[in-house]
Write a protein that holds these residues in place. Sequence first.
Motif, PDB file in Angstrom:
ATOM      1  N   PRO A 240       0.816  -1.212   0.000  1.00 37.43           N
ATOM      2  CA  PRO A 240       0.000   0.000   0.000  1.00 37.43           C
ATOM      3  C   PRO A 240       0.852   1.265   0.000  1.00 37.43           C
ATOM      4  CG  PRO A 240      -0.040  -1.042   2.158  1.00 37.43           C
ATOM      5  CD  PRO A 240       0.649  -1.994   1.242  1.00 37.43           C
ATOM      6  N   ALA A 241       0.377   2.287  -0.705  1.00 37.27           N
ATOM      7  CA  ALA A 241       1.117   3.541  -0.774  1.00 37.27           C
ATOM      8  C   ALA A 241       0.963   4.364   0.493  1.00 37.27           C
ATOM      9  CB  ALA A 241       0.652   4.358  -1.979  1.00 37.27           C
ATOM     10  N   LEU A 242      -0.099   4.084   1.256  1.00 42.28           N
ATOM     11  CA  LEU A 242      -0.406   4.918   2.413  1.00 42.28           C
ATOM     12  C   LEU A 242      -0.939   4.050   3.550  1.00 42.28           C
ATOM     13  CD1 LEU A 242      -0.879   7.786   3.684  1.00 42.28           C
ATOM     14  CD2 LEU A 242      -3.152   7.712   2.637  1.00 42.28           C
ATOM     15  N   ALA A 243      -0.587   4.408   4.777  1.00 47.79           N
ATOM     16  CA  ALA A 243      -1.141   3.751   5.966  1.00 47.79           C
ATOM     17  C   ALA A 243      -1.314   4.789   7.053  1.00 47.79           C
ATOM     18  CB  ALA A 243      -0.236   2.617   6.443  1.00 47.79           C
ATOM     19  N   PHE A 244      -2.320   4.574   7.907  1.00 47.35           N
ATOM     20  CA  PHE A 244      -2.515   5.390   9.106  1.00 47.35           C
ATOM     21  C   PHE A 244      -2.099   4.566  10.319  1.00 47.35           C
ATOM     22  CE2 PHE A 244      -6.394   7.804   7.141  1.00 47.35           C
ATOM     23  CZ  PHE A 244      -5.526   8.510   6.308  1.00 47.35           C
ATOM     24  N   ASP A 245      -1.331   5.174  11.221  1.00 47.92           N
ATOM     25  CA  ASP A 245      -0.928   4.535  12.485  1.00 47.92           C
ATOM     26  C   ASP A 245      -1.577   5.332  13.608  1.00 47.92           C
ATOM     27  OD1 ASP A 245       0.281   3.388  14.679  1.00 47.92           O
ATOM     28  OD2 ASP A 245       2.331   3.927  14.129  1.00 47.92           O
ATOM     29  N   ILE A 246      -2.605   4.766  14.232  1.00 49.37           N
ATOM     30  CA  ILE A 246      -3.390   5.478  15.239  1.00 49.37           C
ATOM     31  C   ILE A 246      -2.810   5.194  16.628  1.00 49.37           C
ATOM     32  CG2 ILE A 246      -5.708   5.885  16.135  1.00 49.37           C
ATOM     33  CD1 ILE A 246      -5.304   6.440  13.089  1.00 49.37           C
ATOM     34  N   GLY A 247      -2.326   6.238  17.291  1.00 51.65           N
ATOM     35  CA  GLY A 247      -1.667   6.067  18.587  1.00 51.65           C
ATOM     36  C   GLY A 247      -0.225   5.665  18.383  1.00 51.65           C
ATOM     37  N   VAL A 248       0.596   6.560  17.852  1.00 53.99           N
ATOM     38  CA  VAL A 248       1.925   6.197  17.363  1.00 53.99           C
ATOM     39  C   VAL A 248       2.887   5.802  18.483  1.00 53.99           C
ATOM     40  CG1 VAL A 248       2.787   8.578  17.356  1.00 53.99           C
ATOM     41  CG2 VAL A 248       3.772   6.900  15.791  1.00 53.99           C
TER      42      VAL A 248
END
Length: 390
Positions: free
Chosen positions: A212-220
Amino acid sequence: MLTPTSPIQWTHQGQPQHARWRSESGAPAPRRVVAADDTLAADAAYCMACEGTGLLWQGDFQNARHLLQALMRRADRRPRKAVARSAQKAAAVTPAEAFHLHRQAQAQRARVLAAVLIPLEGDYSIALRRAPDWREACTQAWGPATGERSVATLRELLGLVGAYEWRKKGVEVPALGAPPHNRIHPHYGVFSPVRGEYVDLVASAPLPGGNPALAFDIGVGTGVLSAVLVRRGVRQVVATDQDPRALECARDNLQRLGVLASVELLQADLFPPGRAPLVLCNPPWVPARASSPIERAVYDEGSSMLRGFLAGLAAHLEPGGEGWLILSDLAEHLGLRPRAQLLEWIAAAGLKVLGRHDVRPRHAKAADAADALHAARAAEVTSLWRLGVA
């Protein structure tokens, strides 16, 4: 969290004294404070500590450490009759009740051990005999000295210095590759990735769409999962956290690892704007109230972060994307949150389970039969839940 306006007051040589009270947990200053030194017997100190009296140390610093160790021994020592009653009581309670009793005992012990207080000068130095120089550690934790005198518990100072040493040394994370480019340096107040099983799950689960070109990391947090995703080939990660300390820590680690250019850090409650083909979150896994900021990585009253992540996930996933929920089932074994409740929340959020990857914990408490929660810890499994839009 510090309480910048809370003073602590005491009397020294007949003169009233006051200083800033420092408490990471936000605990109030003791209502009664007495000056204490090397002449104070441990039994007398223990009685005063149990009554809530603060012991502002004026003697040899190393003797203050010895006194704290003596208080620990007394706090952990229980008469045989009390041990027998506790064993009978433990046999009659549910796992959830056992958990709450354990937390109460921990809190009581912490209050007793918080009785030994250390005065700090305006530059964070400690003007006691044989006192160490902890100014740099204090500066890292609290920021530059302001010239204001302050007081903190010896136990908190020892934790602060321990965090300072961990930050210098770092924690090796094999999932990030070979040494020396695989160390995470946790900052004070940011949970360390010492439980590596959840990192291994993120490092090994098949990426949606291959790359994937993009990812979200919630609570880094420390940034470890963002770094793993970039090392796996994800071109851009947007990572969020509410805690400024965590964002600073993540920035430092991502810079050290050479991947900061591929990670955008945002202070936000859960999600950044937009959608991504991969959204991951490693929320606190025990639905209980945290007693300090660092405990928020483990305890989450009402499962608020978990529920918030699930409720908002569908709106932030690209078509065909996956949400990765990394979660221990310890709460289930403690009777605090049944598996059925988690599945209900997933379904109510318009999500479905695409798959799940499980791993057993490797931390020492999982094998410690003397631990009060051993049965639950021994059965614990950490899972990466692959979620999609239903």
